[in-house]
Design a protein around this motif. Structure first.
Motif, mmCIF file in Angstrom:
data_model
loop_
_atom_site.group_PDB
_atom_site.id
_atom_site.type_symbol
_atom_site.label_atom_id
_atom_site.label_comp_id
_atom_site.label_asym_id
_atom_site.label_seq_id
_atom_site.Cartn_x
_atom_site.Cartn_y
_atom_site.Cartn_z
ATOM 1 N N VAL A 73 0.768 -1.120 0.269
ATOM 2 C CA VAL A 73 0.340 -0.099 0.378
ATOM 3 C C VAL A 73 0.581 1.215 -0.361
ATOM 4 N N HIS A 74 0.534 1.741 -0.170
ATOM 5 C CA HIS A 74 1.100 3.529 -0.413
ATOM 6 C C HIS A 74 0.262 4.598 0.084
ATOM 7 N N CYS A 75 0.572 5.478 0.966
ATOM 8 C CA CYS A 75 -0.471 6.458 1.027
ATOM 9 C C CYS A 75 1.012 8.349 0.879
ATOM 10 N N ASN A 76 0.048 9.015 1.248
ATOM 11 C CA ASN A 76 0.853 10.626 0.754
ATOM 12 C C ASN A 76 0.346 11.097 2.222
ATOM 13 N N ASP A 77 0.571 12.044 2.054
ATOM 14 C CA ASP A 77 0.392 13.191 3.224
ATOM 15 C C ASP A 77 -1.567 13.375 3.444
ATOM 16 N N ASP A 78 -1.657 13.445 2.889
ATOM 17 C CA ASP A 78 -3.524 13.957 2.276
ATOM 18 C C ASP A 78 -4.115 12.556 2.461
ATOM 19 N N GLY A 79 -3.455 11.556 3.093
ATOM 20 C CA GLY A 79 -4.807 10.440 3.281
ATOM 21 C C GLY A 79 -5.510 10.210 2.301
ATOM 22 N N VAL A 80 -4.913 10.313 0.845
ATOM 23 C CA VAL A 80 -4.808 9.520 -0.192
ATOM 24 C C VAL A 80 -4.103 7.866 -0.578
ATOM 25 N N CYS A 81 -4.399 7.276 0.180
ATOM 26 C CA CYS A 81 -4.026 5.507 -0.608
ATOM 27 C C CYS A 81 -4.215 4.673 -1.880
ATOM 28 N N GLY A 82 -3.467 3.405 -1.841
ATOM 29 C CA GLY A 82 -3.316 3.309 -3.241
ATOM 30 C C GLY A 82 -2.727 1.637 -3.093
ATOM 31 N N SER A 83 -3.100 1.061 -3.733
ATOM 32 C CA SER A 83 -2.683 -0.395 -4.368
ATOM 33 C C SER A 83 -3.049 -1.309 -4.912
ATOM 34 N N VAL A 84 -2.179 -1.982 -5.712
ATOM 35 C CA VAL A 84 -2.094 -3.008 -6.683
ATOM 36 C C VAL A 84 -2.457 -4.022 -6.649
ATOM 37 N N LEU A 85 -4.260 -4.026 -6.570
ATOM 38 C CA LEU A 85 -4.962 -5.469 -5.590
ATOM 39 C C LEU A 85 -5.661 -7.030 -6.353
ATOM 40 N N GLY A 86 -4.629 -7.032 -7.710
ATOM 41 C CA GLY A 86 -4.689 -8.513 -8.604
ATOM 42 C C GLY A 86 -5.847 -8.441 -9.002
ATOM 43 N N MET A 87 -5.673 -9.316 -10.103
ATOM 44 C CA MET A 87 -6.523 -9.433 -10.885
ATOM 45 C C MET A 87 -7.914 -10.243 -10.593
ATOM 46 N N GLY A 88 -8.773 -10.513 -10.972
ATOM 47 C CA GLY A 88 -9.969 -11.653 -10.795
ATOM 48 C C GLY A 88 -10.784 -11.169 -9.676
ATOM 49 N N LYS A 89 -11.658 -11.897 -9.370
ATOM 50 C CA LYS A 89 -12.698 -11.844 -8.508
ATOM 51 C C LYS A 89 -12.361 -11.666 -6.841
ATOM 52 N N VAL A 90 -11.050 -13.339 -6.922
ATOM 53 C CA VAL A 90 -10.961 -14.184 -5.700
ATOM 54 C C VAL A 90 -9.386 -13.319 -5.214
ATOM 55 N N ASN A 91 -8.565 -13.418 -6.014
ATOM 56 C CA ASN A 91 -7.483 -12.319 -6.126
ATOM 57 C C ASN A 91 -7.475 -11.194 -5.975
ATOM 58 N N SER A 92 -8.453 -9.992 -5.916
ATOM 59 C CA SER A 92 -8.600 -8.646 -6.134
ATOM 60 C C SER A 92 -9.205 -8.466 -4.466
ATOM 61 N N SER A 93 -10.547 -9.479 -3.872
ATOM 62 C CA SER A 93 -11.632 -9.052 -3.149
ATOM 63 C C SER A 93 -10.244 -9.604 -2.048
ATOM 64 N N ALA A 94 -9.919 -10.539 -1.902
ATOM 65 C CA ALA A 94 -8.985 -11.303 -0.350
ATOM 66 C C ALA A 94 -7.760 -10.196 -0.261
ATOM 67 N N SER A 95 -7.271 -9.364 -1.317
ATOM 68 C CA SER A 95 -6.169 -8.221 -1.232
ATOM 69 C C SER A 95 -6.887 -7.180 -0.750
ATOM 70 N N MET A 96 -8.372 -6.408 -0.941
ATOM 71 C CA MET A 96 -8.958 -5.828 0.143
ATOM 72 C C MET A 96 -9.231 -5.546 0.904
ATOM 73 N N GLN A 97 -9.557 -6.480 1.496
ATOM 74 C CA GLN A 97 -10.073 -7.543 2.891
ATOM 75 C C GLN A 97 -8.498 -7.308 3.805
ATOM 76 N N ALA A 98 -7.658 -7.617 3.338
ATOM 77 C CA ALA A 98 -6.432 -8.014 3.887
ATOM 78 C C ALA A 98 -6.061 -6.655 4.031
ATOM 79 N N ILE A 99 -5.715 -5.504 3.752
ATOM 80 C CA ILE A 99 -5.903 -4.136 3.844
ATOM 81 C C ILE A 99 -7.122 -3.462 4.568
ATOM 82 N N LEU A 100 -7.996 -3.586 4.735
ATOM 83 C CA LEU A 100 -9.460 -3.364 5.340
ATOM 84 C C LEU A 100 -9.433 -3.369 7.080
ATOM 85 N N LEU A 101 -8.458 -4.875 7.015
ATOM 86 C CA LEU A 101 -8.271 -5.580 8.170
ATOM 87 C C LEU A 101 -7.557 -5.445 8.643
ATOM 88 N N ASN A 102 -6.010 -3.910 8.873
ATOM 89 C CA ASN A 102 -5.154 -4.012 9.226
ATOM 90 C C ASN A 102 -5.448 -3.169 10.055
#
Length: 336
Positions: A73-102
């Motif tokens: 994950v990358h974040c700047n001082d303005d609170g804008v964050c982002g990441s490459v989540l991966g292709m496909g439903k399982v891949n991308s949603s698993a990444s999003m879940q991990a990031i949300l729960l961190n």
């Protein structure tokens, strides 16, 4: 005696470090930008979905590894964050879940921009278009059968009961309206190669210059192709009461489900740029279009990934700049 002192100091240091970590405030995320893939590096080479966003918001930031996520994950001082989540439903949603729960991030008031490339039916869009999603539909949930096993010309899809709550997501109309208003005067990038390629299709929409549109995004793990399956996707949107099918992609509905279970879906935007048509032109078969000969691929990829950021960034910037108005929810009145 010396060993005892050393042990005491070590224990104190560990205790102090643990207390510091425990007391650290999680980073307040205002906007999270999720893309699905990057071709090479995050900057300086051929751009995939993430690079233009990275160069705009995260140059010089330190990557933050998150257990279970596809990429840092990358974040700047303005609170804008982002990441490459991966292709496909399982891949991308698993990444999003991990990031949300961190615990290092606070997503309680965050907005989510899900951005990437996609396909479009030539009857409704063209290479280089960028489409704000009004609805997200899961293409895979339901019953399907081979055409020869049903009535001639009849649909070969039937919804399955029990999937109603997670096969269809309506995006916040007010948030979509903001995105459209802030991007309606964007000068879209185009290429000569894309212009030439469009002429292979007789449809007026396919031959048009790139523009900003709205419509349904169809999420499927199957990279479906051809006029028959394109018509089936349109049939599904009509069946579910959604808007016209304009975009075929592989992640958004699944990511929306993950976000929605924790924070709701009112702050989600799905933004896709068309880099291919979902079917061949009248002079080629579906398989020929899926596996084109050298030199026969559609142009416009580089221009489209740039268009996505050009179209989406004004909304990101407005949210951050006017955070006091946006933190409690999308303002009802759209102002450019």
């Amino acid at each position: 005696m010396l060993e005892v002192c050393k042990s005491g100091l070590t224990a104190l240091a560990i205790s102090t470090l643990s207390a510091t970590i425990a007391s650290a405030e999680p980073l307040k995320v205002k906007v999270f930008i999720g893309t699905m893939f990057e071709i090479g590096e995050n900057a300086g080479d051929r751009a995939g979905e993430f690079q233009h966003w990275f160069e705009k918001y995260w140059t010089g930031t330190e990557p933050q590894d998150v257990a279970g996520a596809f990429r840092p994950v990358h974040c700047n001082d303005d609170g804008v964050c982002g990441s490459v989540l991966g292709m496909g439903k399982v891949n991308s949603s698993a990444s999003m879940q991990a990031i949300l729960l961190n615990p290092n991030y606070d997503f309680s008031e965050a907005y989510y921009l899900l951005a990437g490339v996609a396909g479009t039916p030539p009857s409704r869009g063209t290479i280089g278009d960028v489409v704000w999603g009004t609805w997200l539909v899961d293409y895979d949930l339901g019953h399907r059968w081979a055409p020869e096993e049903g009535e001639p010309g009849a649909p070969v899809f039937m919804p399955r009961k029990g999937y109603e709550a997670y096969r269809l997501f309506e995006m916040n109309p007010a948030l979509v309206a903001w995105g459209v208003a802030l991007s309606d005067d964007i000068e879209m990038r185009d290429s000569e190669a894309a212009q030439d390629y469009r002429q292979r299709y007789p449809d007026a929409a396919a031959q048009a210059a790139p523009s900003v549109k709205t419509g349904t995004h169809m999420t499927g793990d199957t990279f479906f192709h051809g006029p028959g399956l394109s018509n089936q996707a349109q049939y599904m949107t009509e069946l579910y009461g959604a808007d016209d099918y304009l975009i075929t992609e592989m992640e958004a509905a699944a990511i929306a489900l993950v976000i929605g279970r924790q924070h709701g879906i009112d702050r989600i935007i799905s933004l896709r740029g068309a880099v291919n048509f979902d079917q061949g032109n009248p002079d080629e078969t579906t398989l020929q279009h899926l596996d084109p000969a050298p030199g026969e691929t559609a142009g416009g990829f580089a221009e489209t990934v740039e268009n996505i950021t050009l179209v989406g960034a004004p909304l990101v910037d407005r949210i951050v700049t006017d955070w006091a108005q946006w933190k409690t929810g999308t303002p009802a009145e759209v102002a450019k």
